[in-house]
Design a protein around this motif. Structure first.
Motif, PDB file in Angstrom:
ATOM      1  N   LYS A  57       0.809  -1.194  -0.003  1.00 53.99           N
ATOM      2  CA  LYS A  57      -0.095  -0.060  -0.063  1.00 53.99           C
ATOM      3  C   LYS A  57       0.979   1.187  -0.044  1.00 53.99           C
ATOM      4  CE  LYS A  57      -3.891   0.232  -0.401  1.00 53.99           C
ATOM      5  NZ  LYS A  57      -4.770   0.596  -1.403  1.00 53.99           N
ATOM      6  N   ASP A  60       1.941   1.840  -3.427  1.00 57.02           N
ATOM      7  CA  ASP A  60       0.648   2.580  -4.151  1.00 57.02           C
ATOM      8  C   ASP A  60       0.436   4.221  -3.904  1.00 57.02           C
ATOM      9  OD1 ASP A  60       0.009   0.003  -5.241  1.00 57.02           O
ATOM     10  OD2 ASP A  60      -1.629  -0.192  -3.784  1.00 57.02           O
ATOM     11  N   VAL A  61       0.759   4.337  -2.605  1.00 51.06           N
ATOM     12  CA  VAL A  61       0.288   5.680  -2.224  1.00 51.06           C
ATOM     13  C   VAL A  61       1.367   6.746  -1.898  1.00 51.06           C
ATOM     14  CG1 VAL A  61      -1.947   4.968  -1.284  1.00 51.06           C
ATOM     15  CG2 VAL A  61      -0.168   5.259   0.152  1.00 51.06           C
ATOM     16  N   ILE A  64       2.525   8.775   3.332  1.00 50.07           N
ATOM     17  CA  ILE A  64       1.404   8.856   4.183  1.00 50.07           C
ATOM     18  C   ILE A  64       1.576   8.779   5.472  1.00 50.07           C
ATOM     19  CG2 ILE A  64       1.088   6.319   4.071  1.00 50.07           C
ATOM     20  CD1 ILE A  64      -1.904   6.862   3.363  1.00 50.07           C
ATOM     21  N   LEU A  72      -6.143   2.335   5.610  1.00 49.87           N
ATOM     22  CA  LEU A  72      -6.059   1.898   4.177  1.00 49.87           C
ATOM     23  C   LEU A  72      -5.925   0.275   4.219  1.00 49.87           C
ATOM     24  CD1 LEU A  72      -4.191   4.257   2.325  1.00 49.87           C
ATOM     25  CD2 LEU A  72      -6.554   3.837   2.121  1.00 49.87           C
TER      26      LEU A  72
END
Length: 151
Positions: A57, A60-61, A64, A72
């Motif tokens: 993740k 992907d992002v 964060i 998430l």
């Protein structure tokens, strides 16, 4: 000859004489998860499924907050903290305080973390295929759609 699988029955009324734990959704989901985790461990030995989920993740992002990442990947604050602590100790994730809000921890992948995700993603795809192998493609798509509705 393999043992017959229990027939699942939708429980709509309370019938104490007819209750079978091995026909309940939670029981079957737990068994399916145990199978998936065993398949995962046979292919990826250096990370747990939650650790891989966090790395994937993050890939992907991008950068964060720790709390946002936890949301998430469906982990509570204590769980994501432990996952991130272990990933940081292995040099896969950088953790820094947010510039404006020092209470927030910001996360990003290190180069080693990006390399790990690139190396492990094809294995993760095989793990999914192996987990869903007993199903047709249509059944697998239906299962994922239905599980997503109740998740």
């Amino acid at each position: 000859m393999s043992p017959a699988k229990p027939r699942l029955a939708l429980v709509t009324e309370h019938d104490p004489g007819n209750y079978r734990v091995d026909r309940q959704v939670g029981f079957v989901l737990r068994k399916a998860n145990q199978r998936h985790v065993a398949i995962f461990a046979s292919h990826i030995t250096d990370l747990t499924p939650p650790q891989f989920a966090a790395l994937s993740k993050l890939a992907d992002v991008g950068e964060i907050s720790q709390n946002q990442l936890g949301a998430l990947v469906a982990m509570d604050a204590a769980t994501i903290k432990g996952v991130i602590d272990r990933l940081k100790a292995r040099g896969l994730v950088d953790v820094a305080r947010h510039a404006a809000d020092k209470r927030r921890l910001m996360l990003r992948l290190t180069e080693a973390g990006r390399d790990a995700v690139a190396r492990l993603t094809p294995l993760a795809e095989r793990i999914t295929a192996e987990t869903l192998a007993p199903l047709s493609q249509r059944e697998a798509a239906t299962l994922l759609k239905l599980l997503t509705r109740i998740a």
